[in-house]
Design a protein around this motif. Structure first.
Motif, PDB file in Angstrom:
ATOM      1  N   ALA A  25       0.824  -1.212   0.000  1.00  0.00           N
ATOM      2  CA  ALA A  25       0.000   0.000   0.000  1.00  0.00           C
ATOM      3  C   ALA A  25       0.855   1.258   0.000  1.00  0.00           C
ATOM      4  O   ALA A  25       0.552   2.218  -0.721  1.00  0.00           O
ATOM      5  CB  ALA A  25      -0.946  -0.003   1.195  1.00  0.00           C
ATOM      6  N   GLU A  26       1.944   1.277   0.766  1.00  0.00           N
ATOM      7  CA  GLU A  26       2.780   2.483   0.820  1.00  0.00           C
ATOM      8  C   GLU A  26       3.454   2.782  -0.519  1.00  0.00           C
ATOM      9  O   GLU A  26       3.668   3.938  -0.865  1.00  0.00           O
ATOM     10  CB  GLU A  26       3.808   2.411   1.956  1.00  0.00           C
ATOM     11  N   GLU A  27       3.747   1.747  -1.322  1.00  0.00           N
ATOM     12  CA  GLU A  27       4.317   1.984  -2.651  1.00  0.00           C
ATOM     13  C   GLU A  27       3.260   2.518  -3.611  1.00  0.00           C
ATOM     14  O   GLU A  27       3.560   3.358  -4.460  1.00  0.00           O
ATOM     15  CB  GLU A  27       4.967   0.715  -3.188  1.00  0.00           C
ATOM     16  N   LEU A  28       2.025   2.028  -3.488  1.00  0.00           N
ATOM     17  CA  LEU A  28       0.934   2.559  -4.313  1.00  0.00           C
ATOM     18  C   LEU A  28       0.694   4.030  -3.980  1.00  0.00           C
ATOM     19  O   LEU A  28       0.499   4.855  -4.883  1.00  0.00           O
ATOM     20  CB  LEU A  28      -0.339   1.754  -4.103  1.00  0.00           C
ATOM     21  N   VAL A  29       0.723   4.373  -2.702  1.00  0.00           N
ATOM     22  CA  VAL A  29       0.551   5.768  -2.273  1.00  0.00           C
ATOM     23  C   VAL A  29       1.692   6.621  -2.806  1.00  0.00           C
ATOM     24  O   VAL A  29       1.464   7.728  -3.316  1.00  0.00           O
ATOM     25  CB  VAL A  29       0.452   5.857  -0.732  1.00  0.00           C
ATOM     26  N   ALA A  30       2.911   6.112  -2.746  1.00  0.00           N
ATOM     27  CA  ALA A  30       4.078   6.859  -3.240  1.00  0.00           C
ATOM     28  C   ALA A  30       3.990   7.062  -4.756  1.00  0.00           C
ATOM     29  O   ALA A  30       4.292   8.155  -5.264  1.00  0.00           O
ATOM     30  CB  ALA A  30       5.372   6.138  -2.861  1.00  0.00           C
ATOM     31  N   LEU A  31       3.574   6.043  -5.489  1.00  0.00           N
ATOM     32  CA  LEU A  31       3.431   6.166  -6.940  1.00  0.00           C
ATOM     33  C   LEU A  31       2.367   7.201  -7.286  1.00  0.00           C
ATOM     34  O   LEU A  31       2.576   8.065  -8.148  1.00  0.00           O
ATOM     35  CB  LEU A  31       3.080   4.811  -7.558  1.00  0.00           C
ATOM     36  N   ASP A  32       1.231   7.152  -6.604  1.00  0.00           N
ATOM     37  CA  ASP A  32       0.160   8.120  -6.831  1.00  0.00           C
ATOM     38  C   ASP A  32       0.654   9.543  -6.560  1.00  0.00           C
ATOM     39  O   ASP A  32       0.423  10.450  -7.360  1.00  0.00           O
ATOM     40  CB  ASP A  32      -1.036   7.788  -5.944  1.00  0.00           C
ATOM     41  N   ALA A  33       1.360   9.731  -5.454  1.00  0.00           N
ATOM     42  CA  ALA A  33       1.866  11.063  -5.104  1.00  0.00           C
ATOM     43  C   ALA A  33       2.872  11.547  -6.146  1.00  0.00           C
ATOM     44  O   ALA A  33       2.855  12.723  -6.539  1.00  0.00           O
ATOM     45  CB  ALA A  33       2.504  11.035  -3.713  1.00  0.00           C
ATOM     46  N   TRP A  34       3.734  10.660  -6.611  1.00  0.00           N
ATOM     47  CA  TRP A  34       4.738  11.022  -7.614  1.00  0.00           C
ATOM     48  C   TRP A  34       4.060  11.489  -8.905  1.00  0.00           C
ATOM     49  O   TRP A  34       4.446  12.516  -9.481  1.00  0.00           O
ATOM     50  CB  TRP A  34       5.654   9.823  -7.877  1.00  0.00           C
ATOM     51  N   VAL A  35       3.051  10.743  -9.346  1.00  0.00           N
ATOM     52  CA  VAL A  35       2.328  11.133 -10.562  1.00  0.00           C
ATOM     53  C   VAL A  35       1.672  12.492 -10.363  1.00  0.00           C
ATOM     54  O   VAL A  35       1.808  13.393 -11.202  1.00  0.00           O
ATOM     55  CB  VAL A  35       1.278  10.076 -10.961  1.00  0.00           C
TER      56      VAL A  35
ATOM     57  N   LEU B 253      -3.111  -4.167  -9.773  1.00  0.00           N
ATOM     58  CA  LEU B 253      -3.132  -2.739  -9.473  1.00  0.00           C
ATOM     59  C   LEU B 253      -4.540  -2.148  -9.452  1.00  0.00           C
ATOM     60  O   LEU B 253      -4.713  -0.935  -9.469  1.00  0.00           O
ATOM     61  CB  LEU B 253      -2.264  -1.976 -10.482  1.00  0.00           C
ATOM     62  N   ASP B 254      -5.562  -2.995  -9.393  1.00  0.00           N
ATOM     63  CA  ASP B 254      -6.940  -2.505  -9.407  1.00  0.00           C
ATOM     64  C   ASP B 254      -7.232  -1.443  -8.350  1.00  0.00           C
ATOM     65  O   ASP B 254      -7.928  -0.467  -8.648  1.00  0.00           O
ATOM     66  CB  ASP B 254      -7.929  -3.658  -9.295  1.00  0.00           C
ATOM     67  N   PRO B 255      -6.713  -1.572  -7.110  1.00  0.00           N
ATOM     68  CA  PRO B 255      -6.989  -0.511  -6.124  1.00  0.00           C
ATOM     69  C   PRO B 255      -6.448   0.859  -6.569  1.00  0.00           C
ATOM     70  O   PRO B 255      -7.124   1.876  -6.396  1.00  0.00           O
ATOM     71  CB  PRO B 255      -6.285  -0.999  -4.858  1.00  0.00           C
ATOM     72  N   LEU B 256      -5.278   0.869  -7.178  1.00  0.00           N
ATOM     73  CA  LEU B 256      -4.702   2.131  -7.660  1.00  0.00           C
ATOM     74  C   LEU B 256      -5.519   2.668  -8.829  1.00  0.00           C
ATOM     75  O   LEU B 256      -5.835   3.858  -8.881  1.00  0.00           O
ATOM     76  CB  LEU B 256      -3.243   1.929  -8.073  1.00  0.00           C
ATOM     77  N   PHE B 257      -5.878   1.796  -9.746  1.00  0.00           N
ATOM     78  CA  PHE B 257      -6.684   2.230 -10.888  1.00  0.00           C
ATOM     79  C   PHE B 257      -8.011   2.820 -10.411  1.00  0.00           C
ATOM     80  O   PHE B 257      -8.460   3.842 -10.920  1.00  0.00           O
ATOM     81  CB  PHE B 257      -6.937   1.076 -11.861  1.00  0.00           C
ATOM     82  N   GLY B 258      -8.631   2.179  -9.444  1.00  0.00           N
ATOM     83  CA  GLY B 258      -9.885   2.688  -8.896  1.00  0.00           C
ATOM     84  C   GLY B 258      -9.715   4.066  -8.283  1.00  0.00           C
ATOM     85  O   GLY B 258     -10.556   4.947  -8.449  1.00  0.00           O
ATOM     86  N   HIS B 259      -8.597   4.271  -7.587  1.00  0.00           N
ATOM     87  CA  HIS B 259      -8.304   5.582  -6.992  1.00  0.00           C
ATOM     88  C   HIS B 259      -8.118   6.640  -8.078  1.00  0.00           C
ATOM     89  O   HIS B 259      -8.493   7.795  -7.895  1.00  0.00           O
ATOM     90  CB  HIS B 259      -7.055   5.463  -6.116  1.00  0.00           C
TER      91      HIS B 259
END
Length: 165
Positions: free
Chosen positions: A9-19, A53-59
């Motif tokens: 989860a922390e890597e998904l959050v970091a990727l989202d923030a970076w984008v 990566l469905d949770p990230l895509f949904g976000h």
């Protein structure tokens, strides 16, 4: 990224923030990856059969639909270039942040200052498929990378080539 493994989860959050801070990403996510591999099931180096990566895509406001099916090579367009795909999925936009193109094979999401291009098939990158008469698959990949590098469509309300959506 091409069909990445599950990320904490922390890597998904970091990727989202970076984008959202201006990063650009090209992600090939496949609902039914058939790419042959010599790695055994359960080997951590093996790509997952279906995107994780469905949770990230949904976000981000997009969902990838698809299902396990008999292997079917189909023609489609990626970056408006005719390509060959294997059991591709279909993107569905769930928010205004993402625009779905080419019959759902691509989604372009403008997130904060950044941009993500999502492709609904990772098998199209298998060089063996290119050898079977799909030389435009490589050209489509090069075109997507060039568009990201040039920063096209990074402003809200614009399509992939800078035109209004």
């Amino acid at each position: 990224a091409i069909q990445p493994a599950s990320l904490p989860a922390e890597e998904l959050v970091a990727l989202d923030a970076w984008v959202r801070r201006g990063g650009r990403a090209l992600i090939f996510a496949d609902p039914d990856l058939i790419w042959p591999t010599g790695l055994a099931f359960g080997d951590r180096r093996r790509a997952p059969v279906s995107t994780l990566l469905d949770p990230l895509f949904g976000h981000w406001g997009v969902a990838l639909a698809g299902h396990r099916a008999p292997v079917q090579i189909v023609s489609g367009k990626i970056a408006n270039i005719r390509v060959k795909l294997v059991n591709p999925g279909v993107w569905r936009a769930k928010s205004d942040a993402c625009v779905v193109r080419n019959r759902g094979l691509e989604a372009i999401c403008t997130l904060g200052l950044g941009q993500v291009i999502l492709v609904a098939d990772a098998d199209m990158l298998d060089p063996r498929l290119w050898a079977e008469g799909a030389p435009d698959n490589a050209r489509a990949l090069q075109t997507l990378l060039a568009r990201l590098e040039m920063g096209q469509a990074t402003k809200a309300g614009q399509g992939i080539n800078g035109t209004p959506r």
